[in-house]
Design a protein around this motif. Structure first.
Motif, mmCIF file in Angstrom:
data_model
loop_
_atom_site.group_PDB
_atom_site.id
_atom_site.type_symbol
_atom_site.label_atom_id
_atom_site.label_comp_id
_atom_site.label_asym_id
_atom_site.label_seq_id
_atom_site.Cartn_x
_atom_site.Cartn_y
_atom_site.Cartn_z
ATOM 1 N N TRP A 155 5.405 -3.200 -4.855
ATOM 2 C CA TRP A 155 4.011 -2.981 -4.456
ATOM 3 C C TRP A 155 3.914 -2.701 -2.956
ATOM 4 C CZ3 TRP A 155 1.337 -6.269 -1.051
ATOM 5 C CH2 TRP A 155 0.018 -5.862 -0.788
ATOM 6 N N LEU A 156 4.551 -3.535 -2.126
ATOM 7 C CA LEU A 156 4.421 -3.397 -0.685
ATOM 8 C C LEU A 156 4.870 -2.027 -0.199
ATOM 9 C CD1 LEU A 156 3.809 -4.758 2.078
ATOM 10 C CD2 LEU A 156 6.224 -5.362 2.169
ATOM 11 N N PHE A 157 5.979 -1.534 -0.736
ATOM 12 C CA PHE A 157 6.527 -0.258 -0.285
ATOM 13 C C PHE A 157 6.145 0.907 -1.209
ATOM 14 C CE2 PHE A 157 9.389 -3.468 1.574
ATOM 15 C CZ PHE A 157 9.256 -3.133 2.909
ATOM 16 N N ASN A 158 5.273 0.640 -2.164
ATOM 17 C CA ASN A 158 4.774 1.676 -3.066
ATOM 18 C C ASN A 158 5.925 2.481 -3.658
ATOM 19 O OD1 ASN A 158 2.689 2.999 -4.400
ATOM 20 N ND2 ASN A 158 2.555 4.613 -2.850
ATOM 21 N N LEU A 159 6.868 1.773 -4.274
ATOM 22 C CA LEU A 159 8.075 2.407 -4.773
ATOM 23 C C LEU A 159 7.884 3.096 -6.118
ATOM 24 C CD1 LEU A 159 10.728 -0.266 -3.762
ATOM 25 C CD2 LEU A 159 9.915 1.713 -2.469
ATOM 26 N N GLY A 160 6.735 2.897 -6.735
ATOM 27 C CA GLY A 160 6.440 3.618 -7.966
ATOM 28 C C GLY A 160 6.731 2.825 -9.219
ATOM 29 N N ALA A 161 6.038 3.158 -10.271
ATOM 30 C CA ALA A 161 6.171 2.434 -11.536
ATOM 31 C C ALA A 161 7.540 2.614 -12.174
ATOM 32 C CB ALA A 161 5.077 2.892 -12.505
ATOM 33 N N ASP A 162 8.303 3.622 -11.743
ATOM 34 C CA ASP A 162 9.611 3.844 -12.346
ATOM 35 C C ASP A 162 10.723 3.048 -11.654
ATOM 36 O OD1 ASP A 162 9.412 5.312 -10.018
ATOM 37 O OD2 ASP A 162 10.525 7.048 -10.777
ATOM 38 N N PHE A 163 10.380 2.304 -10.587
ATOM 39 C CA PHE A 163 11.413 1.464 -9.964
ATOM 40 C C PHE A 163 11.678 0.278 -10.887
ATOM 41 C CE2 PHE A 163 13.218 -1.924 -7.510
ATOM 42 C CZ PHE A 163 14.042 -1.295 -6.590
ATOM 43 N N SER A 198 -4.086 -6.349 -9.117
ATOM 44 C CA SER A 198 -4.114 -4.945 -9.507
ATOM 45 C C SER A 198 -2.737 -4.306 -9.532
ATOM 46 C CB SER A 198 -5.016 -4.150 -8.556
ATOM 47 O OG SER A 198 -4.513 -4.229 -7.235
ATOM 48 N N ALA A 199 -1.749 -4.987 -8.909
ATOM 49 C CA ALA A 199 -0.405 -4.423 -8.848
ATOM 50 C C ALA A 199 0.500 -4.977 -9.946
ATOM 51 C CB ALA A 199 0.228 -4.701 -7.488
ATOM 52 N N ASN A 200 -0.034 -5.775 -10.829
ATOM 53 C CA ASN A 200 0.771 -6.349 -11.906
ATOM 54 C C ASN A 200 1.109 -5.270 -12.919
ATOM 55 O OD1 ASN A 200 1.947 -7.751 -13.974
ATOM 56 N ND2 ASN A 200 0.435 -9.412 -13.987
ATOM 57 N N ARG A 201 2.338 -4.787 -12.870
ATOM 58 C CA ARG A 201 2.709 -3.651 -13.706
ATOM 59 C C ARG A 201 2.937 -4.030 -15.158
ATOM 60 N NH1 ARG A 201 7.533 -0.659 -11.435
ATOM 61 N NH2 ARG A 201 8.382 -2.739 -11.171
ATOM 62 N N SER A 202 2.997 -5.343 -15.432
ATOM 63 C CA SER A 202 3.179 -5.767 -16.807
ATOM 64 C C SER A 202 1.859 -5.890 -17.547
ATOM 65 C CB SER A 202 3.910 -7.108 -16.849
ATOM 66 O OG SER A 202 3.138 -8.127 -16.241
ATOM 67 N N ALA A 203 0.722 -5.773 -16.800
ATOM 68 C CA ALA A 203 -0.573 -5.929 -17.439
ATOM 69 C C ALA A 203 -0.940 -4.703 -18.266
ATOM 70 C CB ALA A 203 -1.637 -6.169 -16.362
#
Length: 301
Positions: A105-113, A296-301
């Protein structure tokens, strides 16, 4: 059983990397190997890590493990360089996934990281066991400095990473993302109460004092008796008050922002962009002491 232990100093960060081996089988592990990196020029190097390779070759050792105690904030992992020399699995604690999630999230590495620890070959849980040659080894989860921190006990040698320093230097800071002084106190008490007094303790950092030069080895008994932060039965509340007051005065490590981006990738730099160059990101005006991951950054939601 008593392993042989040698250390190499990474001078810019006062980091001790270790080679530990079974003197009978000559099988070895490398712990917390540091890559050279100049933040002014952006240049990386392997001179320090090469010293570990030199030890292994001079001693005729076979590397069985490349181990990390946590995702360091003051140096970059030298895992890729070591893997170019040794076909050995890499390992870190299983809670590296939480660190990855926050930093994605902090470095906006993308959902594919992949924030699932797959960059490492094995993710250790508390109590896991393994071996270095014929030496028994186990993992103790020791959070507090960071949330992913683990300690390795190999024979009578205890590699505490950034948990304990030399007794006259006390303990590690707790103001990094998800660090917690109460957790660190409890982790240290667990170590000191569980391990025999004569077990050797190898620290990750030392900065010397007015009365001595650099040092890297002590014992569990010396820590119990002499550690200025937790020795002599220091209470949890007193420790937390002192640790948090001290941490409030400390600057962030020079390499923290580039280092964590590399270390969540197991020492690899980001992939080249379309111009063939690799880049590290610096978030502007958004540096937060705890880097809280927003809902909002919880990618598992």
């Amino acid at each position: 059983m008593k392993p042989e232990v040698r250390c190499v100093l990474h001078e810019p960060s006062n980091t001790f990397s270790y080679v530990v081996w079974d003197p009978v089988s000559r099988r070895a592990a490398i712990i917390d190997a540091a890559l050279d990196y100049d933040p002014h020029s952006g240049r990386s190097g392997t001179d320090t890590a090469q010293k570990l390779v030199d030890i292994i070759e001079a001693e005729g050792l076979e590397v069985e493990w490349i181990l990390e105690t946590h995702a360091h904030a003051d140096h970059m992992m030298a895992i890729p360089f070591l893997r170019s020399h040794f076909d050995a699995p890499t390992a870190i604690g299983e809670h590296i996934t939480g660190v990855q999630e926050r930093l994605v999230w902090l470095f906006n590495l993308g959902a594919d990281f992949p924030a699932d620890g797959r960059q490492f070959d094995r993710l250790f849980a508390d109590g896991d066991t393994f071996s270095v040659g014929e030496l028994p080894a186990r993992v103790i989860y020791t959070p507090g400095h960071t949330s992913d921190h683990i300690t390795y006990v190999i024979g009578d040698a205890v590699f505490v990473g950034d948990t304990l320093f030399m007794p006259d230097a006390g303990t590690a800071r707790c103001d990094f993302p998800a660090g917690d002084a109460r957790q660190l106190y409890r982790s240290i008490q667990h170590l000191l109460n569980e391990l025999p007094a004569d077990y050797r303790v190898f620290v990750l950092h030392d900065y010397g004092t007015e009365n001595r030069g650099l040092a890297w080895e002590t014992t569990v008994g010396e820590q119990i008796r002499d550690n200025i932060h937790v020795g002599q039965g220091a209470s949890e509340d007193d420790f937390v008050a002192k640790r948090e007051a001290r941490d409030a005065t400390l600057p962030m490590p020079v390499l923290i922002l580039p280092a964590v981006q590399v270390n969540i990738r197991a020492g690899h730099f980001p992939a080249p962009e379309d111009n063939g160059l690799r880049y590290l990101k610096i978030p502007v005006d958004e540096f937060r002491a705890h880097w809280q991951l927003p809902a909002s950054a919880n990618r598992s939601a």
